[in-house]
Write a protein that holds these residues in place. Structure first.
Motif, short mmCIF file in Angstrom:
data_model
loop_
_atom_site.label_atom_id
_atom_site.label_comp_id
_atom_site.label_asym_id
_atom_site.label_seq_id
_atom_site.Cartn_x
_atom_site.Cartn_y
_atom_site.Cartn_z
N ARG A 19 36.82 -20.84 -45.41
CA ARG A 19 37.22 -19.49 -44.90
C ARG A 19 35.84 -18.79 -44.66
NH1 ARG A 19 42.42 -17.00 -47.71
NH2 ARG A 19 43.54 -19.13 -47.85
N SER A 20 35.94 -18.12 -43.53
CA SER A 20 34.60 -17.46 -42.93
C SER A 20 34.45 -16.22 -43.80
CB SER A 20 34.70 -16.97 -41.56
OG SER A 20 35.91 -15.98 -41.23
N GLY A 21 35.62 -15.46 -44.25
CA GLY A 21 35.51 -14.12 -44.94
C GLY A 21 34.50 -13.12 -44.00
N GLY A 22 34.62 -13.36 -42.76
CA GLY A 22 33.93 -12.59 -41.84
C GLY A 22 33.87 -10.87 -42.03
N PRO A 23 35.04 -10.42 -42.21
CA PRO A 23 34.90 -8.78 -42.40
C PRO A 23 34.02 -8.52 -43.67
CG PRO A 23 37.15 -9.41 -41.58
CD PRO A 23 36.24 -10.67 -41.90
#
Length: 89
Positions: A60-64
């Motif tokens: 999972r990137s968890g970008g935000p």
């Protein structure tokens, strides 16, 4: 005169690149990726260090979430974020 101006600009750009000065510009219409002035004030006025632990599963990137916590850390020396990938069995 133009040549002198060009040389000055090149020297400034070279200095910025060599020192790795990051210049951030938010070009979105509503400044979506810019912290509000009040948020910056709160972060700068922190008296004690704040440590945030962000648990993100592998893949999972968890970008935000990572982006906003990075902005918080950039705005204050007393804010730190650690990203941990929990092991799920």
């Amino acid at each position: 005169l133009i040549a002198v101006g060009l040389v000055v600009v090149l020297i400034i750009v070279n200095t910025m690149v060599r020192r790795r000065i990051q210049v951030k510009v938010d070009l979105t219409k509503n400044k979506r990726f810019t912290l509000a002035p009040r948020t910056r004030e709160i972060l700068k006025s922190l008296k004690d260090p704040v440590q945030v632990t962000l648990f993100l599963p592998t893949g999972r990137s968890g970008g935000p979430a990572k982006d906003i916590f990075k902005q918080f850390a950039d705005a204050s020396d007393k804010f730190n974020c650690i990203v941990i990938s929990p092991v799920i069995r």
